[in-house]
Design a protein around this motif. Structure first.
Motif, mmCIF file in Angstrom:
data_model
loop_
_atom_site.group_PDB
_atom_site.id
_atom_site.type_symbol
_atom_site.label_atom_id
_atom_site.label_comp_id
_atom_site.label_asym_id
_atom_site.label_seq_id
_atom_site.Cartn_x
_atom_site.Cartn_y
_atom_site.Cartn_z
ATOM 1 N N TRP A 269 3.840 36.837 -10.870
ATOM 2 C CA TRP A 269 4.018 36.549 -12.287
ATOM 3 C C TRP A 269 5.497 36.189 -12.522
ATOM 4 O O TRP A 269 6.412 36.763 -11.918
ATOM 5 N N GLY A 270 5.731 35.180 -13.329
ATOM 6 C CA GLY A 270 7.126 34.847 -13.662
ATOM 7 C C GLY A 270 7.741 33.875 -12.676
ATOM 8 O O GLY A 270 8.905 33.502 -12.765
ATOM 9 N N THR A 271 6.953 33.458 -11.653
ATOM 10 C CA THR A 271 7.530 32.480 -10.698
ATOM 11 C C THR A 271 6.697 31.196 -10.701
ATOM 12 O O THR A 271 6.894 30.325 -9.857
ATOM 13 N N GLU A 272 5.764 31.101 -11.679
ATOM 14 C CA GLU A 272 4.856 29.949 -11.677
ATOM 15 C C GLU A 272 5.643 28.639 -11.785
ATOM 16 O O GLU A 272 5.217 27.596 -11.303
ATOM 17 N N HIS A 273 6.821 28.681 -12.423
ATOM 18 C CA HIS A 273 7.549 27.412 -12.644
ATOM 19 C C HIS A 273 8.442 27.085 -11.461
ATOM 20 O O HIS A 273 9.151 26.081 -11.464
ATOM 21 N N MET A 274 8.428 27.915 -10.433
ATOM 22 C CA MET A 274 9.391 27.694 -9.343
ATOM 23 C C MET A 274 8.721 26.979 -8.178
ATOM 24 O O MET A 274 7.529 27.175 -7.916
ATOM 25 N N GLU A 275 9.546 26.171 -7.475
ATOM 26 C CA GLU A 275 9.049 25.619 -6.209
ATOM 27 C C GLU A 275 9.270 26.696 -5.148
ATOM 28 O O GLU A 275 10.404 27.093 -4.885
ATOM 29 N N LEU A 276 8.184 27.180 -4.604
ATOM 30 C CA LEU A 276 8.285 28.290 -3.640
ATOM 31 C C LEU A 276 7.920 27.826 -2.240
ATOM 32 O O LEU A 276 7.051 26.981 -2.044
ATOM 33 N N GLN A 277 8.614 28.386 -1.328
ATOM 34 C CA GLN A 277 8.398 28.132 0.105
ATOM 35 C C GLN A 277 7.882 29.461 0.640
ATOM 36 O O GLN A 277 8.508 30.502 0.419
ATOM 37 N N CYS A 278 6.691 29.430 1.265
ATOM 38 C CA CYS A 278 6.109 30.729 1.648
ATOM 39 C C CYS A 278 5.837 30.771 3.144
ATOM 40 O O CYS A 278 5.842 29.750 3.842
ATOM 41 N N GLU A 279 5.596 31.977 3.622
ATOM 42 C CA GLU A 279 5.271 32.227 5.028
ATOM 43 C C GLU A 279 4.055 33.145 5.070
ATOM 44 O O GLU A 279 3.925 34.050 4.241
ATOM 45 N N LEU A 280 3.201 32.852 6.064
ATOM 46 C CA LEU A 280 2.024 33.712 6.266
ATOM 47 C C LEU A 280 2.149 34.348 7.638
ATOM 48 O O LEU A 280 2.602 33.695 8.591
ATOM 49 N N ARG A 281 1.781 35.612 7.741
ATOM 50 C CA ARG A 281 1.722 36.186 9.106
ATOM 51 C C ARG A 281 0.396 36.913 9.248
ATOM 52 O O ARG A 281 -0.131 37.454 8.275
ATOM 53 N N TYR A 282 -0.147 36.862 10.465
ATOM 54 C CA TYR A 282 -1.427 37.546 10.702
ATOM 55 C C TYR A 282 -1.486 38.026 12.140
ATOM 56 O O TYR A 282 -0.741 37.518 13.002
ATOM 57 N N ARG A 283 -2.310 39.011 12.352
ATOM 58 C CA ARG A 283 -2.538 39.449 13.731
ATOM 59 C C ARG A 283 -3.793 40.311 13.779
ATOM 60 O O ARG A 283 -4.181 40.920 12.768
ATOM 61 N N ALA A 284 -4.367 40.305 14.960
ATOM 62 C CA ALA A 284 -5.511 41.205 15.204
ATOM 63 C C ALA A 284 -4.929 42.541 15.649
ATOM 64 O O ALA A 284 -3.810 42.577 16.180
ATOM 65 N N PRO A 285 -5.662 43.616 15.419
ATOM 66 C CA PRO A 285 -5.105 44.948 15.743
ATOM 67 C C PRO A 285 -4.517 44.990 17.145
ATOM 68 O O PRO A 285 -3.458 45.545 17.344
ATOM 69 N N GLU A 286 -5.163 44.329 18.122
ATOM 70 C CA GLU A 286 -4.676 44.494 19.506
ATOM 71 C C GLU A 286 -3.472 43.582 19.784
ATOM 72 O O GLU A 286 -2.780 43.741 20.780
ATOM 73 N N ASP A 287 -3.206 42.624 18.824
ATOM 74 C CA ASP A 287 -2.043 41.758 19.109
ATOM 75 C C ASP A 287 -0.760 42.573 18.968
ATOM 76 O O ASP A 287 -0.645 43.408 18.064
ATOM 77 N N SER A 288 0.194 42.269 19.832
ATOM 78 C CA SER A 288 1.461 43.018 19.706
ATOM 79 C C SER A 288 2.315 42.345 18.635
ATOM 80 O O SER A 288 2.901 42.984 17.786
ATOM 81 N N ALA A 289 2.337 41.008 18.624
ATOM 82 C CA ALA A 289 3.253 40.351 17.673
ATOM 83 C C ALA A 289 2.448 39.657 16.581
ATOM 84 O O ALA A 289 1.270 39.359 16.756
ATOM 85 N N TRP A 290 3.135 39.398 15.479
ATOM 86 C CA TRP A 290 2.524 38.652 14.378
ATOM 87 C C TRP A 290 2.545 37.168 14.739
ATOM 88 O O TRP A 290 3.497 36.676 15.315
ATOM 89 N N ALA A 291 1.528 36.464 14.349
ATOM 90 C CA ALA A 291 1.579 34.997 14.372
ATOM 91 C C ALA A 291 2.169 34.581 13.030
ATOM 92 O O ALA A 291 1.820 35.163 11.996
ATOM 93 N N LEU A 292 3.086 33.604 13.015
ATOM 94 C CA LEU A 292 3.799 33.238 11.787
ATOM 95 C C LEU A 292 3.534 31.782 11.441
ATOM 96 O O LEU A 292 3.629 30.907 12.311
ATOM 97 N N VAL A 293 3.182 31.545 10.188
ATOM 98 C CA VAL A 293 2.993 30.174 9.703
ATOM 99 C C VAL A 293 4.051 29.930 8.637
ATOM 100 O O VAL A 293 4.131 30.680 7.655
#
Lengths: 175, 308, 308
Positions: free
Chosen positions: C228-252
């Motif tokens: 909320w309150g950032t709708e007017h902004m140009e935002l650059q985002c990152e996603l990270r995900y992993r399966a429980p057995e993965d040691s590291a996060w995958a980053l997008v």
């Protein structure tokens, strides 16, 4: 008047003996602050300067054992509480960091005085009703040091006043 | 109320006991309603969004008047709209707000506690059933003979508030009560007649030291400090102690708080006991509450030297 | 100075660098001191409660003067009393307050964060060594060319404060710095040159839904809401995900915040993954901080249907 048998009067005395002890404790606390922060701790080191100061003192001779007179003693206690209540403004100016303690003291003194007035009225004794605002002029001092020493002696005199008033109230419990 | 121009809605009374009748009237001054000049004025009513029927008749000076009676108004709050037909649509032209509820319930179980750190008197009470109406609640207090003043006002519907030191009369009986007022009346709680000091909440004493008294006695010496801010009070204290295997506490009553120390005998040798102490003002009436028990202090009595 | 009457104490300077010398003089005008009329005037000094020796000589107009030098004054605060002998006792007749310390230390590591709920700019810094002297610390700020104003004043010795929205210049470079002043000097921090928006602290986005894309693909579709309150902004985002057995996060990285949804392939079938997302203003400089990671959202990808 035969006082000690009166149940209400005994309760009044018990309560206001404790109240006086509380006030004496608060005055002693202020004296410790003056000693710690202003290094003014011993009366006999300040007698010379005291001669140059005009420090209010409240008479309590009607409360001394030899000339004890309950009605006038009560009135003198109330008059004294009023004088010292006014001169506490001097202390408040000296110790801005302790305004809370000074305000508590002034509230307690006003309550003690009206407790005594209420009790005098209950006993049918003549009482004086003071205007709420204390118009007595706040004493002025020719120098900051005189102001500090003045504050020191106001507290010392007030502590002695309270000791006499306390003894008078305790004396009344045995009348 | 209502718009003075084209339509004016009058309701009386504006605030009613829940379930009682409400009467309203709507007066249309046709010449002041732009667009209503031609045709018949048909007045209708809407309670919030529900159609309600009123009776219509000609009023003085060419006005049209509709009266409406709602026999049992059982909403706590509603807006009553006066409407007129215009171009085949129902036009809301005036409104009046109606509220319904009960007179305030009598506040119950008023009790107060004096906090010795700031000498504020916190009072609590039970508000009773909801009156559904805006109700102002204040705590009133008065020293004997003095004029009653508002001690404090509970915030946001709470049923407690704190009277500041400045408004208290210490060491003397004060009368304290709760007063609740809304459009339908006022209710007052019982009056509490107390010396604020008598309901002071004391912090517990602190057990400073416990020692066996030498030469093989079964006695111990205890030393304690009374709580800060109670040094000037005459306190009556109680001590309780027990060994782990004891089921019940042993209780020692009537200890003078100011004494600061006491002795007690009859302890087993080489046994660990836990001790607690609590105090209250001895001059206080039955109202005075005990402090909490002090934190536990453990002590193991000395061994008895083998005889001969 | 001390009393103008009987005794007057002069100290210079009143505030000194710690460890430096202090000189004082006490002048006694005997005729103004009640009770000092007879006998020799003997002046002495007390530093708080410690006796210190001065030199005494006759001054102009029959006065007695004592001078005192304290070579290395290493107390941060003391009261220097001038005393005279009277009836066998030492009487304090005048006093001067002396303070010693250091010029204020340069405030370091100034950093600010803009709170998007009230657009207050909270700045923090390190105060540096204690100067032992009353020091006034203020946060200064100025829009380019505009006159410097006090943005805020830290309370009670804290080393942070918040510049209210009214004093900020949004979407434009501002200069912000801390200024500390005491009797021995002034020190200023480095100047932070920022657009308050560049240090806005964003709340994390909210992952709304995650679904496997049908027809047995290893891809998923994600949908999210920006804070909320950032709708007017140009935002650059990152996603990270992993399966429980993965040691590291995958980053997008490089996800456009406003898009609100994205697809991603390469997931194992029938596997539970946990997802998190964070954003920051894309137009912000390196200064801009990422929002926290959003709360974790778990999703189990669909099973792969048995082939043929």
């Amino acid at each position: 008047t035969e006082l000690s048998g009166d149940q209400d009067f005994q309760l009044f005395l018990q309560r206001n003996l404790e109240f006086t002890r509380k006030i004496r404790g608060d005055v002693a606390a202020l004296q410790r602050v003056v000693c710690d922060t202003l290094q003014l701790c011993k009366e006999d080191e300040l007698l010379l300067v005291r001669q140059e100061l005009d420090i209010a003192q409240a008479p309590l001779e009607q409360c001394h054992r030899r000339t004890f007179q309950a009605e006038t003693c009560f009135s003198q206690i109330r008059a004294g509480l009023r004088i010292y209540g006014g001169s506490l403004a001097t202390i408040q100016a000296l110790l801005p960091g302790h305004a809370g303690l000074v305000e508590t003291l002034q509230l307690d003194m006003a309550n003690l005085s009206s407790n005594i007035q209420q009790q005098m009225e209950d006993l049918g004794l003549a009482t004086v009703t003071y205007p709420p605002e204390n118009q007595d002029p706040v004493p002025t001092f020719s120098s900051h040091f005189h102001h500090q020493v003045g504050g020191f002696f106001i507290l010392a005199n007030f502590q002695r006043f309270l000791e006499t008033a306390y003894r008078a109230l305790r004396h009344l419990t045995s009348l | 109320g209502g718009t003075l121009g084209c339509a004016s809605v009058a309701v009386s009374p504006r605030v009613v006991p829940l379930g009682s009748a409400v009467t309203a009237s709507c007066t249309i001054q046709r010449e002041l309603c732009h667009g209503l000049e031609q045709g018949k004025v048909r007045i209708s009513w809407m309670l919030d969004n529900k159609l309600v029927a009123g009776s219509q008749h000609q009023g003085p000076g060419g006005t049209e008047v509709s009266n409406l009676t709602l026999p049992r108004f059982n909403l706590t709050q509603a807006r009553l709209f006066c409407c007129v037909e215009w171009n085949g649509t129902k036009q809301r032209v005036g409104v009046a707000e109606i509220r319904a509820g009960y007179p305030p319930a009598k506040p119950l179980n008023l009790s107060c506690v004096l906090n010795l750190s700031d000498y504020g008197l916190t009072c609590r009470w039970e508000q009773g059933t909801n009156s559904h109406l805006p109700t102002s609640v204040v705590l009133k207090c008065t020293g004997s003979g003095a004029q009653a003043v508002t001690g404090c006002t509970p915030r946001g519907g709470h049923s407690h508030c704190t009277v500041p030191r400045q408004l208290l009369q210490l060491y003397r009986q004060m009368e304290i009560w709760v007063s609740a007022t809304n459009a339908l009346g006022t209710a007052e709680s019982e009056r509490l007649c107390i010396d604020p000091m008598d309901v002071a909440k004391l912090d517990p004493p602190t057990l400073q030291s416990i020692q066996s008294i030498p030469f093989q006695t079964d006695c111990i010496a205890l030393a304690w400090d009374v709580a800060w801010g109670t040094e000037h009070m005459e306190l009556q204290c109680e001590l309780r102690y027990r060994a782990p295997e004891d089921s019940a506490w042993a209780l020692v009553t009537g200890i003078i708080g100011q004494a600061g120390s006491a002795q007690r005998c009859g302890f087993l040798f080489g046994t660990q006991y836990c001790f607690q102490m609590r105090c209250r003002r001895s001059s206080a009436t039955a109202l005075a509450s005990w402090s909490e028990w002090s934190p536990v202090r453990n002590y193991t009595t000395h061994e008895k030297a083998p005889a001969g």
